[in-house]
Design an enzyme around this catalytic site. Sequence first.
Site, mmCIF file in Angstrom:
data_model
loop_
_atom_site.group_PDB
_atom_site.id
_atom_site.type_symbol
_atom_site.label_atom_id
_atom_site.label_comp_id
_atom_site.label_asym_id
_atom_site.label_seq_id
_atom_site.Cartn_x
_atom_site.Cartn_y
_atom_site.Cartn_z
ATOM 1 N N THR A 129 -3.628 2.390 -14.147
ATOM 2 C CA THR A 129 -4.125 1.068 -14.225
ATOM 3 C C THR A 129 -5.183 0.458 -13.380
ATOM 4 O O THR A 129 -5.511 -0.566 -13.372
ATOM 5 C CB THR A 129 -2.832 0.201 -13.981
ATOM 6 O OG1 THR A 129 -2.528 0.267 -12.671
ATOM 7 C CG2 THR A 129 -1.603 0.612 -14.854
ATOM 8 N N GLY A 130 -5.914 1.514 -12.741
ATOM 9 C CA GLY A 130 -7.100 1.039 -12.068
ATOM 10 C C GLY A 130 -8.396 1.526 -12.533
ATOM 11 O O GLY A 130 -8.657 0.897 -13.568
ATOM 12 N N TYR A 148 -8.888 3.989 -14.103
ATOM 13 C CA TYR A 148 -8.736 4.524 -15.553
ATOM 14 C C TYR A 148 -8.594 3.508 -16.583
ATOM 15 O O TYR A 148 -8.574 3.829 -17.892
ATOM 16 C CB TYR A 148 -7.518 5.379 -15.772
ATOM 17 C CG TYR A 148 -8.353 6.930 -15.109
ATOM 18 C CD1 TYR A 148 -9.508 7.136 -14.434
ATOM 19 C CD2 TYR A 148 -7.346 8.044 -14.953
ATOM 20 C CE1 TYR A 148 -9.710 8.322 -13.858
ATOM 21 C CE2 TYR A 148 -7.785 9.345 -14.496
ATOM 22 C CZ TYR A 148 -9.212 9.388 -14.060
ATOM 23 O OH TYR A 148 -9.560 10.630 -13.382
ATOM 24 N N ASP A 181 -6.032 7.752 -4.659
ATOM 25 C CA ASP A 181 -6.551 8.801 -4.398
ATOM 26 C C ASP A 181 -7.215 8.839 -3.144
ATOM 27 O O ASP A 181 -6.759 9.703 -1.911
ATOM 28 C CB ASP A 181 -7.312 9.389 -5.314
ATOM 29 C CG ASP A 181 -7.137 11.027 -5.549
ATOM 30 O OD1 ASP A 181 -6.713 11.625 -4.576
ATOM 31 O OD2 ASP A 181 -8.224 11.601 -6.232
ATOM 32 N N GLY A 217 -9.651 4.489 -5.488
ATOM 33 C CA GLY A 217 -8.126 3.991 -5.565
ATOM 34 C C GLY A 217 -7.255 4.712 -4.607
ATOM 35 O O GLY A 217 -7.396 4.923 -3.359
ATOM 36 N N ASP A 243 0.835 -1.275 -0.143
ATOM 37 C CA ASP A 243 0.197 -0.002 -0.046
ATOM 38 C C ASP A 243 0.895 1.214 -0.135
ATOM 39 O O ASP A 243 1.740 1.313 0.877
ATOM 40 C CB ASP A 243 -0.942 -0.134 1.352
ATOM 41 C CG ASP A 243 -1.799 1.177 1.597
ATOM 42 O OD1 ASP A 243 -1.722 2.033 0.898
ATOM 43 O OD2 ASP A 243 -2.751 0.974 2.246
ATOM 44 N N ILE A 244 0.670 2.288 -0.801
ATOM 45 C CA ILE A 244 1.630 3.085 -0.994
ATOM 46 C C ILE A 244 1.468 4.198 0.299
ATOM 47 O O ILE A 244 2.410 4.716 0.532
ATOM 48 C CB ILE A 244 1.546 4.183 -2.259
ATOM 49 C CG1 ILE A 244 2.563 4.942 -2.756
ATOM 50 C CG2 ILE A 244 -0.131 4.800 -2.415
ATOM 51 C CD1 ILE A 244 2.671 5.559 -4.272
HETATM 52 P P1 ADP Z 1 -6.200 5.302 -11.895
HETATM 53 O O1 ADP Z 1 -7.436 6.244 -11.654
HETATM 54 O O2 ADP Z 1 -5.013 6.207 -12.394
HETATM 55 O O3 ADP Z 1 -6.341 4.097 -12.545
HETATM 56 P P2 ADP Z 1 -6.250 4.047 -9.265
HETATM 57 O O4 ADP Z 1 -6.050 4.528 -8.028
HETATM 58 O O5 ADP Z 1 -7.733 3.519 -9.369
HETATM 59 O O6 ADP Z 1 -5.470 5.022 -10.252
HETATM 60 O O7 ADP Z 1 -5.425 2.851 -9.553
HETATM 61 C C1 ADP Z 1 -4.073 3.052 -9.991
HETATM 62 C C2 ADP Z 1 -3.081 1.640 -9.481
HETATM 63 O O8 ADP Z 1 -2.946 1.601 -7.858
HETATM 64 C C3 ADP Z 1 -4.042 0.150 -9.772
HETATM 65 O O9 ADP Z 1 -3.111 -0.598 -10.197
HETATM 66 C C4 ADP Z 1 -4.496 0.108 -8.256
HETATM 67 O O10 ADP Z 1 -4.882 -1.436 -8.223
HETATM 68 C C5 ADP Z 1 -3.305 0.551 -7.317
HETATM 69 N N1 ADP Z 1 -3.782 0.888 -6.020
HETATM 70 C C6 ADP Z 1 -4.964 1.062 -5.498
HETATM 71 N N2 ADP Z 1 -4.946 1.317 -4.143
HETATM 72 C C7 ADP Z 1 -3.594 1.490 -3.855
HETATM 73 C C8 ADP Z 1 -2.826 1.628 -2.594
HETATM 74 N N3 ADP Z 1 -3.183 2.324 -1.454
HETATM 75 N N4 ADP Z 1 -1.449 1.545 -2.825
HETATM 76 C C9 ADP Z 1 -0.817 1.354 -3.974
HETATM 77 N N5 ADP Z 1 -1.517 0.925 -5.240
HETATM 78 C C10 ADP Z 1 -2.771 1.048 -5.081
#
Ligand code: ADP
Length: 170
Positions: free
Chosen positions: A123-124, A126, A34, A32, A10-11
């Site tokens: 990649t989520g 979007y 954000d 996601g 988790d970032i």
């Molecule tokens: P976008 O709208 O740019 O697609 P998302 O947040 O929906 O952004 O997803 C971007 C990527 O981050 C996806 O691969 C998703 O699985 C991943 N992701 C979602 N939550 C987290 C998190 N807490 N930490 C790291 N990666 C995450």
Amino acid sequence: MVRITLVQGDITEQQADAIVNAANSSLLGGGGVDGAIHRRGGPEILEACRALRASHYGKGLATGQAVATTAGRLHADHVIHTVGPVWSGEEDRSSLLASCYRESLRIAAELGARTIAFPAISTGIYGWPMDDGARIAVETVRTASAAPVAEVRFVLFDDTAYEAFSRQVT
Ligand code: ADP
């Protein structure tokens, strides 16, 4: 050249000088990454985003651009918000996705960051195909001038993302 590292997780739990948010153009939060960043980083980040909307970013942040705010309670000095392109099968938006990585790195460098953590932008929600998103991410970071950034860490949420990025760095 920057060192590229991969971690699965988790970032919002990362410790880095700058953490990149996969934001949307409103800068006012979303799902996601954000949602997780605002939840864990606390209200200070949203306040800073609102201030940006009230000043230089009245119309929001354009796709492919990046802007920095406080990191609130995250273990970082800065959050760099960038807006990835929505995947399209008809139109090649790769240069916008590359721009997210390049602009985020440029801002991190301006801020004097040495370590920066990126999610797999677009990649989520979007819908960007993971393998292609990983290829663009790694190629862009490899060829960008980033000093004083010494480490670019990709923080991948699941096995699929981690494996896709692994194939690009080996
Ligand atoms: P976008 O709208 O740019 O697609 P998302 O947040 O929906 O952004 O997803 C971007 C990527 O981050 C996806 O691969 C998703 O699985 C991943 N992701 C979602 N939550 C987290 C998190 N807490 N930490 C790291 N990666 C995450």
